[in-house]
Design an enzyme around this catalytic site. Sequence first.
Site, PDB file in Angstrom:
ATOM      1  N   HIS A   1       8.681  -3.237   4.995  1.00 47.00           N
ATOM      2  CA  HIS A   1       8.102  -2.082   5.056  1.00 47.00           C
ATOM      3  C   HIS A   1       8.369  -1.119   3.944  1.00 47.00           C
ATOM      4  O   HIS A   1       7.441  -0.280   3.375  1.00 47.00           O
ATOM      5  CB  HIS A   1       8.738  -1.293   6.482  1.00 47.00           C
ATOM      6  CG  HIS A   1       7.539  -1.849   7.591  1.00 47.00           C
ATOM      7  ND1 HIS A   1       8.311  -1.919   8.786  1.00 47.00           N
ATOM      8  CD2 HIS A   1       6.259  -2.222   7.760  1.00 47.00           C
ATOM      9  CE1 HIS A   1       7.354  -2.403   9.618  1.00 47.00           C
ATOM     10  NE2 HIS A   1       6.197  -2.423   8.970  1.00 47.00           N
TER      11      HIS A   1
ATOM     12  N   CYS B   1      -5.794 -18.978   4.169  1.00 52.68           N
ATOM     13  CA  CYS B   1      -5.151 -17.934   4.572  1.00 52.68           C
ATOM     14  C   CYS B   1      -3.780 -17.696   4.330  1.00 52.68           C
ATOM     15  O   CYS B   1      -3.010 -16.908   4.572  1.00 52.68           O
ATOM     16  CB  CYS B   1      -5.060 -17.712   6.131  1.00 52.68           C
ATOM     17  SG  CYS B   1      -4.466 -19.081   6.971  1.00 52.68           S
TER      18      CYS B   1
END
Length: 572
Positions: free
Chosen positions: A190, A498
């Site tokens: 984050h 992916c």
Amino acid sequence: MKKIIGIGVSDGIAVAKAFIIQTPQFDVKKYTNVKMTPTQAKKLLSSAFQKAKKDLEEIKTITVKNINQEAGMIFDAHIQILNDPTITEQLEQQLNKNIHPVIAVDNVFQQTALMFSEMDDKYFKERASDILDLHQRLLSYLTGVKLNDLIRIKSDVIIVANDLTPSQTATLNKKYVKGFLTESGGKTSHAAIMARSMEIPAIVGLKNITSKVEDGKTVGINGRKGIVGFDFSSKDITQWKQEKELESNFQNELKQYTNKLVKTLDGYEVIVASNIGNVKDMDLAVEYNTNGIGLFRTEFLYMSSQDWPDESVQFEAYKTVLQKAKNDLVIIRTLDIGGDKKLNYFQFPHEDNPFLGYRAIRLTLDKQAVFKTQLRALLRASDYGNLGIMFPMVATLDELVQVKQLLTKVQQEFNETKKFKLGIMIEIPSAALAADCLGKHVDFFSIGSNDLIQYSFAADRMNKNVSYLYQPLNPALLRLIKLVVEGGKLNNVWTGMCGEMASDQYAIPLLLGLGLTELSMSASSMFKARMVIAKITINECKSLVEKALKLTSDSAVRKLVENFFKKKNIFI
């Protein structure tokens, strides 16, 4: 000038004085003999929790104002952690044993952070920093030890720290903080996400950086290349400032590639989609104009629950993402738990090699009641958008047949006609080699490059001793991918990717040359991928991969692509 190489997580170049932040030290042991009744302990802990929630709401407000809504949502996740019944119940159990709140918080949050840090999946691994952020905040209230006050910074600096918590990053004043360097962290932490939102350069994974750089001395940071410079001469500073101007021009060019649809110079359309780990990630993906979702990991629904999540909870999550994607394809991967991803409410059997054991499709085929609940939720959600259902860790045709039979059974219970596309992740060499057979039973393949590389080279990518074997451009791997694409084409099945390789700019022309039509990555990587795609032709890609397949090493292929980019004036 001296240089250190780390992991660039936010682009940009900056030169400023180093500002070293020391991690707060909490003397937890001294509370071992401090006596307190469970009632007193619960009251003290409740007060700390309330203060933390109030602070987090204030930090969220500041973050939304100074950065954006998506960055602010990080602190919603922090508040959710504080409200998590698993956390609160574990704390209550310790307090009932007359354990002091300081020790209880330290035990529970350290153990939870350790659980996440030991996970192989980088997205979940990097959630450990969020847990430790809350750990520090609560201990600060309980012990009176103050946290670092970064608001007092009033001159241009580059922050240097062991790690930066999301709440610390949120309080950085962009006017003065020109970048940050940390020992810990990763691309999906984050703090890294916040740095990208603030558009300041950041580099992580810099071992012992706080002891190598001197506080107050000039340092340089090149976030895109992951380079830290220090012990500058005046000539070095001039050179870095020139590079900063070039970098600024490059970043301005990147902002041109905001269109969802992207084509090569000769008109070959490539789907550039986003990977997400939860419903909130979808907002950032939409902001970056994603062309669908190439991977929606559903583990968060299970790992954030006290018990197997019921059908309605799952349905709402899947429905929300499908609606936000409008009619773009959303590929939802069924539960991929096991290995390093554990659940508090389910006891996994002891295994010597859990990554090669009871996990993903092997587990869900065994626990069919759990699997059926997820499949029912997916089928219900299919009414709200363009759904792709993807099964992970398929190793054999027998497994695929079994899982399709189960899906058909659930459909019959619903009396549903098919409203979705069906695919599998190709992440095991046996599946890659059998792509022609597997392709008869699916609509698409999605290559999970992280595990495919790991299993192909028999090397744990998180083990530093063998990390040199993480070789995405190795011709052996390219040949394996070629087999997958060819096996798919025999059955009119398209192939995407992916894993991290999908956003590797050196890999992109090779993947297009091999025939991939979809690349899925973190939202922040999409601009660079679009730029590379828009500057090349598919014929150039095919020619390039032909040459690459004749080479013998990852480094040789990388050099080949590097020379190709130079000829094309592609600056990466």
